[in-house]
Write a protein that holds these residues in place. Structure first.
Motif, PDB file in Angstrom:
ATOM      1  N   GLN A   2       0.981  -1.317  -0.433  1.00  0.00           N
ATOM      2  CA  GLN A   2      -0.224   0.089  -0.010  1.00  0.00           C
ATOM      3  C   GLN A   2       0.972   1.060  -0.064  1.00  0.00           C
ATOM      4  N   SER A  93      -0.120  11.337  -6.358  1.00  0.00           N
ATOM      5  CA  SER A  93       0.245  10.429  -7.812  1.00  0.00           C
ATOM      6  C   SER A  93       1.586  10.905  -8.673  1.00  0.00           C
ATOM      7  N   LEU A 102      -4.322   8.489  -9.786  1.00  0.00           N
ATOM      8  CA  LEU A 102      -4.238   8.175  -7.731  1.00  0.00           C
ATOM      9  C   LEU A 102      -4.660   7.420  -7.453  1.00  0.00           C
ATOM     10  N   PHE A 104      -5.081   6.645  -3.071  1.00  0.00           N
ATOM     11  CA  PHE A 104      -5.681   6.228  -2.128  1.00  0.00           C
ATOM     12  C   PHE A 104      -5.519   5.422  -1.420  1.00  0.00           C
ATOM     13  N   GLY A 105      -5.719   6.221  -0.069  1.00  0.00           N
ATOM     14  CA  GLY A 105      -5.182   5.670   1.291  1.00  0.00           C
ATOM     15  C   GLY A 105      -6.891   5.348   1.975  1.00  0.00           C
ATOM     16  N   GLN A 106      -6.601   4.268   2.853  1.00  0.00           N
ATOM     17  CA  GLN A 106      -7.886   3.800   3.109  1.00  0.00           C
ATOM     18  C   GLN A 106      -8.794   4.854   3.677  1.00  0.00           C
TER      19      GLN A 106
END
Lengths: 114, 112
Positions: A2, A93, A102, A104-106
């Motif tokens: 991640q 990005s 992009l 994304f985080g959670q």
């Protein structure tokens, strides 16, 4: 693997106080960062962005800080209002990462209590 | 204002059905995206397009397909829906790099 992480799934803040939402990233090639706000059953809404040539960007009650050496960015909301209660996503990005898509985080769910 | 439109907002269907999720934007953006998002999770890119007749798979493997015949239209199709496809599907578009993505309101899909 991640690349963008929001380690706090939730945050509770009193109305009028400051909310600080954090985001860490691992890819040093990221050069554009954004924060989005999302209500349930709706799409994310763009809040504020920052490019890697800056370390701070401010828009009204919202300020984003970027610490490139620590690969960390944060969103400050002051003063917090009950209407700010939502899920906040950070995103990043790089032009070198598949044309700037992009990542994304959670998300962090912010609850602002009256 | 809603410059990017997704229909339907909610859909409940049975296993094995074919479905198409619609997405249209009026901003003339070349780039369009489909993301999938489950509660408490990040948005996962499943498809993207940089222009007419251009489509690519995203980072998350998906059994869906997309098409881009017109600039403003980017539909997503599931040939045979399964319960594992239950999720929220978000369509987005963007202009030049350095400008933010604009998202639609999403389609909440439930496959029974």
């Amino acid at each position: 693997d991640q690349q963008v992480k929001q380690n706090s799934p939730s945050l509770s803040v009193q109305e009028g106080r400051i909310s600080i939402l954090n985001c860490d990233y691992t890819n040093s090639m990221f050069d554009y960062f954004l924060w989005y706000k999302k209500y349930p059953a709706e799409g994310p809404t763009f809040l504020i962005s920052i490019s890697s040539i800056k370390d701070k960007n401010e828009d009204g009650r919202f300020t984003v800080f970027l610490n490139k050496s620590a690969k960390h960015l944060s969103l400050h909301i002051v003063p917090s209002q009950p209407g700010d209660s939502a899920v906040y996503f950070c995103a990043a990005s790089s032009v070198y990462n598949q044309g700037g898509k992009l990542i994304f985080g959670q998300g962090t769910e912010l609850s602002v209590k009256p | 204002e809603a410059d990017i439109y997704q229909t339907p907002r909610y859909l409940v269907i049975g296993t094995g059905k074919k479905i198409t999720l619609e997405c249209s934007q009026t901003m003339g953006h070349d780039k369009m995206y489909w993301y999938q998002q489950d509660p408490g999770m990040e948005l996962h890119l499943i498809h993207y397009s940089y222009g007419v007749n251009s489509t690519e798979k995203g980072d998350l493997s998906s059994e869906s397909t997309v098409s881009r015949i017109r600039t403003e239209h980017f539909p997503l199709t599931l040939e045979s829906a399964r319960p594992s496809h239950t999720s929220q599907y978000l369509c987005a578009s963007s202009g030049i790099r350095g400008t933010p993505l604009h998202f639609g309101n999403g389609t909440r899909l439930t496959v029974t």
